[in-house]
Design a protein around this motif. Structure first.
Motif, PDB file in Angstrom:
ATOM      1  N   LEU A  16       0.800  -1.109  -0.039  1.00  0.00           N
ATOM      2  CA  LEU A  16       0.039  -0.034  -0.121  1.00  0.00           C
ATOM      3  C   LEU A  16       0.838   1.237  -0.063  1.00  0.00           C
ATOM      4  N   ASP A  17       0.512   2.343  -0.659  1.00  0.00           N
ATOM      5  CA  ASP A  17       1.158   3.530  -0.817  1.00  0.00           C
ATOM      6  C   ASP A  17       0.567   4.255   0.389  1.00  0.00           C
ATOM      7  N   GLU A  18       1.434   4.399   1.395  1.00  0.00           N
ATOM      8  CA  GLU A  18       1.011   5.263   2.447  1.00  0.00           C
ATOM      9  C   GLU A  18       0.515   6.764   2.379  1.00  0.00           C
ATOM     10  N   ASP A  19       0.829   7.297   1.200  1.00  0.00           N
ATOM     11  CA  ASP A  19       0.323   8.678   0.868  1.00  0.00           C
ATOM     12  C   ASP A  19      -1.100   8.649   0.249  1.00  0.00           C
ATOM     13  N   LYS A  20      -1.339   7.336  -0.188  1.00  0.00           N
ATOM     14  CA  LYS A  20      -2.872   7.118  -0.927  1.00  0.00           C
ATOM     15  C   LYS A  20      -3.868   6.823   0.021  1.00  0.00           C
ATOM     16  N   VAL A  21      -3.462   6.140   1.225  1.00  0.00           N
ATOM     17  CA  VAL A  21      -4.457   5.669   2.350  1.00  0.00           C
ATOM     18  C   VAL A  21      -4.995   6.583   3.117  1.00  0.00           C
ATOM     19  N   THR A  22      -6.590   6.996   2.977  1.00  0.00           N
ATOM     20  CA  THR A  22      -6.955   8.139   3.539  1.00  0.00           C
ATOM     21  C   THR A  22      -8.403   7.422   3.965  1.00  0.00           C
ATOM     22  N   PRO A  23      -8.969   7.936   4.985  1.00  0.00           N
ATOM     23  CA  PRO A  23     -10.167   7.498   5.612  1.00  0.00           C
ATOM     24  C   PRO A  23     -11.534   8.002   4.526  1.00  0.00           C
ATOM     25  N   GLY A  24     -11.272   9.040   3.645  1.00  0.00           N
ATOM     26  CA  GLY A  24     -12.160   9.392   2.729  1.00  0.00           C
ATOM     27  C   GLY A  24     -13.222  10.188   3.441  1.00  0.00           C
ATOM     28  N   VAL A  25     -14.419  10.490   2.551  1.00  0.00           N
ATOM     29  CA  VAL A  25     -15.659  11.086   2.864  1.00  0.00           C
ATOM     30  C   VAL A  25     -16.153  10.218   3.796  1.00  0.00           C
ATOM     31  N   LEU A  26     -16.456   8.905   3.585  1.00  0.00           N
ATOM     32  CA  LEU A  26     -17.213   7.921   4.348  1.00  0.00           C
ATOM     33  C   LEU A  26     -16.791   8.146   5.833  1.00  0.00           C
ATOM     34  N   GLY A  27     -15.411   7.770   6.096  1.00  0.00           N
ATOM     35  CA  GLY A  27     -14.909   8.100   7.480  1.00  0.00           C
ATOM     36  C   GLY A  27     -15.114   9.323   7.927  1.00  0.00           C
ATOM     37  N   PHE A  28     -15.240  10.700   7.244  1.00  0.00           N
ATOM     38  CA  PHE A  28     -15.475  11.881   7.925  1.00  0.00           C
ATOM     39  C   PHE A  28     -16.961  11.768   8.235  1.00  0.00           C
ATOM     40  N   ILE A  29     -17.693  11.290   7.411  1.00  0.00           N
ATOM     41  CA  ILE A  29     -19.225  11.046   7.770  1.00  0.00           C
ATOM     42  C   ILE A  29     -19.451  10.442   8.892  1.00  0.00           C
ATOM     43  N   VAL A  30     -18.866   9.181   9.140  1.00  0.00           N
ATOM     44  CA  VAL A  30     -19.258   8.423  10.248  1.00  0.00           C
ATOM     45  C   VAL A  30     -18.648   8.996  11.393  1.00  0.00           C
ATOM     46  N   PHE A  31     -17.511   9.705  11.526  1.00  0.00           N
ATOM     47  CA  PHE A  31     -16.861  10.415  12.492  1.00  0.00           C
ATOM     48  C   PHE A  31     -17.734  11.642  13.179  1.00  0.00           C
ATOM     49  N   ALA A  32     -18.246  12.260  12.005  1.00  0.00           N
ATOM     50  CA  ALA A  32     -19.196  13.417  12.269  1.00  0.00           C
ATOM     51  C   ALA A  32     -20.437  13.021  12.854  1.00  0.00           C
ATOM     52  N   VAL A  33     -20.901  11.900  12.549  1.00  0.00           N
ATOM     53  CA  VAL A  33     -22.380  11.376  13.175  1.00  0.00           C
ATOM     54  C   VAL A  33     -21.944  10.955  14.558  1.00  0.00           C
ATOM     55  N   MET A  34     -20.915  10.319  14.918  1.00  0.00           N
ATOM     56  CA  MET A  34     -20.431   9.936  16.028  1.00  0.00           C
ATOM     57  C   MET A  34     -20.243  11.001  17.103  1.00  0.00           C
ATOM     58  N   ALA A  35     -19.809  12.031  16.713  1.00  0.00           N
ATOM     59  CA  ALA A  35     -19.391  13.507  17.448  1.00  0.00           C
ATOM     60  C   ALA A  35     -20.766  13.771  17.791  1.00  0.00           C
ATOM     61  N   LEU A  36     -21.870  14.016  16.750  1.00  0.00           N
ATOM     62  CA  LEU A  36     -22.989  14.698  17.146  1.00  0.00           C
ATOM     63  C   LEU A  36     -23.803  13.614  18.259  1.00  0.00           C
ATOM     64  N   ALA A  37     -23.829  12.332  18.070  1.00  0.00           N
ATOM     65  CA  ALA A  37     -24.420  11.514  19.034  1.00  0.00           C
ATOM     66  C   ALA A  37     -23.716  11.538  20.242  1.00  0.00           C
ATOM     67  N   VAL A  38     -22.399  11.669  20.648  1.00  0.00           N
ATOM     68  CA  VAL A  38     -21.946  12.230  21.876  1.00  0.00           C
ATOM     69  C   VAL A  38     -22.425  13.468  22.559  1.00  0.00           C
ATOM     70  N   TRP A  39     -22.387  14.598  21.346  1.00  0.00           N
ATOM     71  CA  TRP A  39     -22.833  15.719  22.077  1.00  0.00           C
ATOM     72  C   TRP A  39     -24.400  15.554  22.292  1.00  0.00           C
ATOM     73  N   ALA A  40     -25.184  14.930  21.829  1.00  0.00           N
ATOM     74  CA  ALA A  40     -26.476  14.933  22.148  1.00  0.00           C
ATOM     75  C   ALA A  40     -26.795  14.149  23.356  1.00  0.00           C
ATOM     76  N   LEU A  41     -25.928  13.155  23.491  1.00  0.00           N
ATOM     77  CA  LEU A  41     -26.150  12.118  24.798  1.00  0.00           C
ATOM     78  C   LEU A  41     -25.502  12.987  25.990  1.00  0.00           C
TER      79      LEU A  41
END
Length: 80
Positions: free
Chosen positions: A21-46
Motif C-alpha cells: 500500500l502506498d502510505e500517501d494514498k490511504v485516507t479515510p475518505g468522505v465515508l470516514g468523515f461522515i461516520v466520525f461526524a455522526v458519532m461526534a453529534l451523537a456524543v454531543w446529544a447524549l
C-alpha cells in the motif's frame, strides 16, 4: 514443468504488488468523515441529554456513617 513455475512466480509477483500500500494514498475518505461526524453529534446529544436529566435529580446526602454509635445506631442529640 518450467512453465508452471514461471506462471506461479508471475502470479506471486502480482499478488505482492497488490498487497503493498502506498502510505500517501490511504485516507479515510468522505465515508470516514461522515461516520466520525455522526458519532461526534451523537456524543454531543447524549451529553446534553445527560446534563438535562441530572439537573432533575433531587439528591439528599445520607448522614456520614462515622458519626453514629459503634453499634451502627445514629447518635442521639444531647438534651440540656
Amino acid at each position: 514443468m518450467p512453465d508452471m513455475s514461471a506462471s506461479a512466480s508471475l502470479a506471486m509477483t502480482h499478488l505482492v504488488t497488490l498487497a503493498e500500500l502506498d502510505e500517501d494514498k490511504v485516507t479515510p475518505g468522505v465515508l470516514g468523515f461522515i461516520v466520525f461526524a455522526v458519532m461526534a453529534l451523537a456524543v454531543w446529544a447524549l451529553m446534553k441529554s445527560m446534563t438535562r436529566h441530572m439537573g432533575k435529580v433531587d439528591f439528599k446526602e445520607a448522614p456520614d456513617p462515622g458519626t453514629g454509635t459503634p453499634d451502627g445506631e445514629p447518635a442521639k442529640p444531647r438534651q440540656s
